[in-house]
Write a protein that holds these residues in place. Structure first.
Motif, PDB file in Angstrom:
ATOM      1  N   GLY A 102       0.779  -1.232   0.000  1.00 41.17           N
ATOM      2  CA  GLY A 102       0.000   0.000   0.000  1.00 41.17           C
ATOM      3  C   GLY A 102       0.812   1.283   0.000  1.00 41.17           C
ATOM      4  O   GLY A 102       0.262   2.366   0.174  1.00 41.17           O
ATOM      5  N   ILE A 103       2.126   1.179  -0.248  1.00 41.32           N
ATOM      6  CA  ILE A 103       2.992   2.359  -0.233  1.00 41.32           C
ATOM      7  C   ILE A 103       3.826   2.378  -1.506  1.00 41.32           C
ATOM      8  O   ILE A 103       4.441   1.372  -1.865  1.00 41.32           O
ATOM      9  CB  ILE A 103       3.930   2.337   0.998  1.00 41.32           C
ATOM     10  CG1 ILE A 103       3.121   2.282   2.290  1.00 41.32           C
ATOM     11  CG2 ILE A 103       4.859   3.554   0.999  1.00 41.32           C
ATOM     12  CD1 ILE A 103       3.971   2.034   3.530  1.00 41.32           C
ATOM     13  N   PHE A 104       3.850   3.543  -2.190  1.00 47.59           N
ATOM     14  CA  PHE A 104       4.745   3.677  -3.341  1.00 47.59           C
ATOM     15  C   PHE A 104       6.175   3.684  -2.824  1.00 47.59           C
ATOM     16  O   PHE A 104       6.532   4.485  -1.967  1.00 47.59           O
ATOM     17  CB  PHE A 104       4.466   4.952  -4.127  1.00 47.59           C
ATOM     18  CG  PHE A 104       3.212   4.888  -4.955  1.00 47.59           C
ATOM     19  CD1 PHE A 104       2.977   3.815  -5.801  1.00 47.59           C
ATOM     20  CD2 PHE A 104       2.293   5.902  -4.905  1.00 47.59           C
ATOM     21  CE1 PHE A 104       1.821   3.753  -6.579  1.00 47.59           C
ATOM     22  CE2 PHE A 104       1.140   5.852  -5.677  1.00 47.59           C
ATOM     23  CZ  PHE A 104       0.908   4.781  -6.505  1.00 47.59           C
ATOM     24  N   GLU A 105       6.993   2.766  -3.395  1.00 46.06           N
ATOM     25  CA  GLU A 105       8.367   2.620  -2.903  1.00 46.06           C
ATOM     26  C   GLU A 105       9.436   2.749  -3.977  1.00 46.06           C
ATOM     27  O   GLU A 105      10.587   2.982  -3.650  1.00 46.06           O
ATOM     28  CB  GLU A 105       8.525   1.266  -2.201  1.00 46.06           C
ATOM     29  CG  GLU A 105       7.703   1.176  -0.949  1.00 46.06           C
ATOM     30  CD  GLU A 105       8.113   0.016  -0.049  1.00 46.06           C
ATOM     31  OE1 GLU A 105       8.852  -0.866  -0.503  1.00 46.06           O
ATOM     32  OE2 GLU A 105       7.676   0.034   1.108  1.00 46.06           O
ATOM     33  N   GLU A 106       9.093   2.573  -5.251  1.00 45.17           N
ATOM     34  CA  GLU A 106      10.092   2.605  -6.321  1.00 45.17           C
ATOM     35  C   GLU A 106       9.511   3.248  -7.569  1.00 45.17           C
ATOM     36  O   GLU A 106       8.300   3.217  -7.788  1.00 45.17           O
ATOM     37  CB  GLU A 106      10.537   1.188  -6.695  1.00 45.17           C
ATOM     38  CG  GLU A 106      11.245   0.435  -5.616  1.00 45.17           C
ATOM     39  CD  GLU A 106      11.617  -0.979  -6.047  1.00 45.17           C
ATOM     40  OE1 GLU A 106      10.906  -1.575  -6.894  1.00 45.17           O
ATOM     41  OE2 GLU A 106      12.621  -1.484  -5.541  1.00 45.17           O
ATOM     42  N   VAL A 107      10.418   3.782  -8.395  1.00 54.18           N
ATOM     43  CA  VAL A 107      10.025   4.306  -9.694  1.00 54.18           C
ATOM     44  C   VAL A 107      10.689   3.452 -10.763  1.00 54.18           C
ATOM     45  O   VAL A 107      11.830   3.012 -10.611  1.00 54.18           O
ATOM     46  CB  VAL A 107      10.407   5.799  -9.850  1.00 54.18           C
ATOM     47  CG1 VAL A 107      11.900   6.015  -9.784  1.00 54.18           C
ATOM     48  CG2 VAL A 107       9.825   6.377 -11.134  1.00 54.18           C
TER      49      VAL A 107
END
Length: 123
Positions: A35-40
């Motif tokens: 539930g968390i954006f961690e990488e691009v």
């Protein structure tokens, strides 16, 4: 209001990317974990211009963790353009726009339909 969660480290990296590509736009895909954006993820062979960013989506790997996109606006307007909304409609998820001067205060999040979403930065 709905919200999206993003790691501070990723947000700071995205701000640096926006500053580094200025005066051109940059774009990427956001990977989510728990539930968390961690990488691009930056697509292969991108074109980052002053008024647009383009990449061949056929070159992207199948990745179930991609839940959103990010791109910069070289001007101070963080609102999605018509072209942005068209792009959003093809990818679903949440879409971040980082506007000039590329600070935490100039980042906005939107759903695919263009409705604003609150951003929660997590450590």
């Amino acid at each position: 209001m709905e919200k999206v969660r993003i790691r501070r480290e990723l947000l700071e990296y995205l701000l640096e990317l926006a500053r580094g590509f200025y005066p051109n736009e940059f774009a990427g895909f956001l990977r989510e974990r728990d539930g968390i954006f961690e990488e691009v993820l930056i697509a292969p062979n991108p074109h980052f211009g002053r008024n647009s960013a383009f990449f061949d989506t056929w070159l992207l790997p199948h990745d179930e963790s991609v839940k959103g996109t990010v791109h910069s606006h070289p001007g101070p307007n963080p609102r999605p353009s018509g072209a942005d909304l068209h792009f959003f409609s093809k990818f679903g998820g949440v879409h971040l726009i980082i506007a000039y001067p590329f600070t935490e205060d100039s980042v906005r999040a939107y759903r695919s339909d263009g409705k604003a979403v609150k951003i929660e930065v997590v450590e």
